[in-house]
Design a protein around this motif. Structure first.
Motif, mmCIF file in Angstrom:
data_model
loop_
_atom_site.group_PDB
_atom_site.id
_atom_site.type_symbol
_atom_site.label_atom_id
_atom_site.label_comp_id
_atom_site.label_asym_id
_atom_site.label_seq_id
_atom_site.Cartn_x
_atom_site.Cartn_y
_atom_site.Cartn_z
ATOM 1 N N TYR A 292 -34.053 -56.791 -40.431
ATOM 2 C CA TYR A 292 -32.669 -56.844 -39.924
ATOM 3 C C TYR A 292 -31.931 -55.536 -40.194
ATOM 4 C CZ TYR A 292 -27.832 -58.504 -39.521
ATOM 5 O OH TYR A 292 -26.515 -58.657 -39.175
ATOM 6 N N ARG A 293 -31.281 -54.979 -39.160
ATOM 7 C CA ARG A 293 -30.544 -53.718 -39.292
ATOM 8 C C ARG A 293 -29.164 -53.869 -38.645
ATOM 9 N NH1 ARG A 293 -34.442 -52.995 -41.872
ATOM 10 N NH2 ARG A 293 -35.842 -51.197 -41.952
ATOM 11 N N PRO A 294 -28.155 -54.322 -39.418
ATOM 12 C CA PRO A 294 -26.830 -54.559 -38.820
ATOM 13 C C PRO A 294 -26.218 -53.309 -38.215
ATOM 14 C CG PRO A 294 -26.759 -54.758 -41.225
ATOM 15 C CD PRO A 294 -28.192 -54.649 -40.855
ATOM 16 N N ARG B 192 -27.782 -50.840 -36.731
ATOM 17 C CA ARG B 192 -28.406 -50.593 -35.418
ATOM 18 C C ARG B 192 -27.876 -51.614 -34.392
ATOM 19 N NH1 ARG B 192 -30.200 -47.751 -31.217
ATOM 20 N NH2 ARG B 192 -31.717 -48.948 -30.037
ATOM 21 N N GLU B 193 -27.743 -52.862 -34.800
ATOM 22 C CA GLU B 193 -27.234 -53.881 -33.877
ATOM 23 C C GLU B 193 -25.816 -53.523 -33.413
ATOM 24 O OE1 GLU B 193 -27.792 -57.929 -35.035
ATOM 25 O OE2 GLU B 193 -29.967 -57.681 -35.206
ATOM 26 N N ALA B 194 -24.981 -53.071 -34.364
ATOM 27 C CA ALA B 194 -23.609 -52.691 -33.998
ATOM 28 C C ALA B 194 -23.632 -51.539 -33.006
ATOM 29 C CB ALA B 194 -22.819 -52.315 -35.245
ATOM 30 N N VAL C 209 -43.498 -50.549 -37.209
ATOM 31 C CA VAL C 209 -43.149 -49.287 -37.879
ATOM 32 C C VAL C 209 -42.533 -49.578 -39.253
ATOM 33 C CG1 VAL C 209 -41.685 -47.211 -37.750
ATOM 34 C CG2 VAL C 209 -42.780 -48.097 -35.669
ATOM 35 N N LYS C 210 -41.715 -50.653 -39.309
ATOM 36 C CA LYS C 210 -41.061 -50.981 -40.589
ATOM 37 C C LYS C 210 -42.076 -51.516 -41.598
ATOM 38 C CE LYS C 210 -36.649 -51.996 -38.408
ATOM 39 N NZ LYS C 210 -35.801 -53.043 -37.865
ATOM 40 N N GLY C 211 -43.216 -52.015 -41.112
ATOM 41 C CA GLY C 211 -44.233 -52.572 -42.019
ATOM 42 C C GLY C 211 -44.513 -54.000 -41.642
ATOM 43 N N GLU D 174 -40.245 -57.201 -21.990
ATOM 44 C CA GLU D 174 -40.638 -55.834 -22.359
ATOM 45 C C GLU D 174 -39.876 -55.396 -23.613
ATOM 46 O OE1 GLU D 174 -40.411 -53.211 -18.957
ATOM 47 O OE2 GLU D 174 -40.657 -51.474 -20.279
ATOM 48 N N ARG D 175 -38.560 -55.729 -23.636
ATOM 49 C CA ARG D 175 -37.738 -55.361 -24.797
ATOM 50 C C ARG D 175 -38.277 -56.042 -26.060
ATOM 51 N NH1 ARG D 175 -33.761 -55.972 -28.261
ATOM 52 N NH2 ARG D 175 -32.006 -54.518 -28.256
ATOM 53 N N ALA D 176 -38.635 -57.333 -25.923
ATOM 54 C CA ALA D 176 -39.144 -58.082 -27.086
ATOM 55 C C ALA D 176 -40.433 -57.441 -27.611
ATOM 56 C CB ALA D 176 -39.376 -59.535 -26.710
HETATM 57 O O1 LIG Z 1 -34.037 -51.261 -33.957
HETATM 58 C C1 LIG Z 1 -34.502 -51.999 -34.838
HETATM 59 O O2 LIG Z 1 -34.552 -51.638 -36.041
HETATM 60 C C2 LIG Z 1 -35.019 -53.337 -34.485
HETATM 61 O O3 LIG Z 1 -35.584 -54.013 -35.326
HETATM 62 C C3 LIG Z 1 -34.772 -53.875 -33.129
HETATM 63 C C4 LIG Z 1 -33.540 -54.749 -33.073
HETATM 64 C C5 LIG Z 1 -33.224 -54.995 -31.568
HETATM 65 O O4 LIG Z 1 -33.600 -56.026 -31.045
HETATM 66 O O5 LIG Z 1 -32.615 -54.090 -30.980
HETATM 67 C C6 LIG Z 1 -33.831 -56.043 -33.740
HETATM 68 C C7 LIG Z 1 -33.367 -56.337 -34.994
HETATM 69 C C8 LIG Z 1 -32.584 -55.426 -35.806
HETATM 70 O O6 LIG Z 1 -31.615 -56.106 -36.550
HETATM 71 C C9 LIG Z 1 -31.997 -54.344 -34.996
HETATM 72 C C10 LIG Z 1 -32.401 -54.077 -33.737
#
Ligand SMILES: O=C(O)C(=O)C[C@]1(C(=O)O)C=C[C@@H](O)C=C1
Length: 362
Positions: free
Chosen positions: A50-52, A54-56, A39-41, A28-30
């Motif tokens: 990639y959003r470091p 957000r990951e942090a 949304v990003k395109g 579901e998360r995937a």
């Molecule tokens: O939240 C986002 O912007 C996503 O793309 C999702 C997600 C995630 O799996 O949580 C995946 C990759 C990004 O680097 C950051 C977070």
């Protein structure tokens, strides 16, 4: 009262049920991660998704929620892998590191980007910078500092000439092993390793292998590769290099300092927004004049910015010109840092923000 212990079958049934739930939640998360990507395109490459920061943020929430029994570091590792797989649904990130396979740099790549990223082993730290700047790797991971030996000069010097930016940091506990083909200490006449690793194990080598010649090579994994060709040779390297090159462990955790940790930088081509707990790396060049260092540091003090570290290197531009690598707490988009940078710029020969990035996670 029934105080009978549950049977193995009962416990396994419970585990199966939990696994089923975990698996459906991961799926579901995937799916939701795909929605975010939309949304990003659509049709962008991995680096654009990639959003470091957000990951942090996600991983800090994991640490905050953790109530054991798994450690914070274990929980972070599991969630890192989930995010790594979610991101790689489109196209995996390509990460350059100091190869060959089995180096601590590769372990740092896995710790930061997970196993769904594609690792690109390269021949030198210089090459990691070049491949990132040229766009052949999305990011690179390079060692910058060891808790016992201090800064890794080659990495700092690369920032003097490279356009690479810093977008993350990784801290890795480094356990060194003595590895050889026979697994017998008495057979060893030569020990190969990276100069830093030889240095980290100096005392152990003096006590246990005083007769052996120490031979510096470009990486620990290269040392392991060389050691597999002779019965009288050994390598100091991580356990994973031993697995990759089929060597036996003669000594484990042979580093002189129990807290031996290496800090790596993640390098890329752009800057990222704040994550809420960030560090900023600055590169300033000062002229040889009275009070030069005061001009660098006083704006930081005036704006209440904490200095994490400062390191000087001869600048490549002119004789007796010095470059200072300065790490401070906060993000370059934060008002105090923005204001301090304006003041510093007025009095310095050159000032560059190398990057603002999330502080390393466990
Ligand atoms: O939240 C986002 O912007 C996503 O793309 C999702 C997600 C995630 O799996 O949580 C995946 C990759 C990004 O680097 C950051 C977070």
């Amino acid at each position: 009262m029934n105080d009978q212990k549950p049977s193995l079958t009962d416990v396994r049934e419970r585990i199966d049920h939990i696994d089923q739930q975990i698996q459906s939640l991961i799926s579901e998360r995937a799916n939701w991660a795909r929605e975010v990507a939309k949304v990003k395109g659509e049709g962008l490459s991995a680096i654009d998704y990639y959003r470091p920061e957000r990951e942090a943020h996600v991983l800090r929430m994991v640490v905050d929620r953790n109530q054991g029994p798994l450690t914070d570091a274990e929980m972070v590792r599991l969630f890192r892998e989930i995010m790594s797989s979610c991101l790689a649904q489109e196209d995996p990130l390509k990460i350059g590191f100091l190869g060959p396979e089995g180096t601590f740099s590769e372990q740092a790549v896995r710790k930061h980007f997970g196993h769904a990223a594609y690792g690109l082993p390269l021949g030198s730290i210089e090459e990691v910078f070049q491949e990132v700047v040229a766009g052949n790797a999305d990011f690179g991971v390079v060692p910058v500092e060891n808790s016992g030996q201090g800064m890794i000069q080659i990495t700092l010097d690369m920032f003097l000439s490279s356009e690479a930016r810093i977008c993350g940091e990784v801290e890795l506990r480094v356990h060194q092993c003595l590895l050889s083909r026979t697994g017998r200490l008495e057979d060893i006449k030569r020990v190969y390793s990276h100069p830093q690793s030889l240095q980290q194990c100096k005392t152990w080598l003096r006590i246990n292998l005083p007769w052996a010649e120490r031979i510096p090579v470009t990486s620990n994994a290269e040392a392991a590769r060389l050691a597999r060709h002779a019965d009288d040779a050994a390598a100091i390297a991580g356990q994973s290099a031993g697995h990759v090159y089929g060597l036996k462990t003669v000594g484990e955790a042979i580093e002189d300092r129990a807290d031996n940790t290496t800090r790596f930088l993640v390098i890329g081509r752009k800057l990222f927004p704040p994550s809420g707990n960030d560090r900023t790396s600055l590169l300033v060049t000062v002229n040889d004049k009275p009070g030069a260092l005061y001009d660098v540091l006083s704006p930081l003090a005036r704006h209440g910015i904490s200095l994490n570290r400062i390191e000087s290197r001869p600048s490549h531009d002119g004789k007796w010109q010095y470059a200072f690598f300065i790490d401070v707490s906060g993000h370059s988009a934060d008002t105090p840092i923005k204001e301090a940078l304006v003041e510093m710029e007025a009095s310095l020969a050159d000032l560059r923000v190398l990057g603002s990035y999330p502080v390393a996670l466990p």
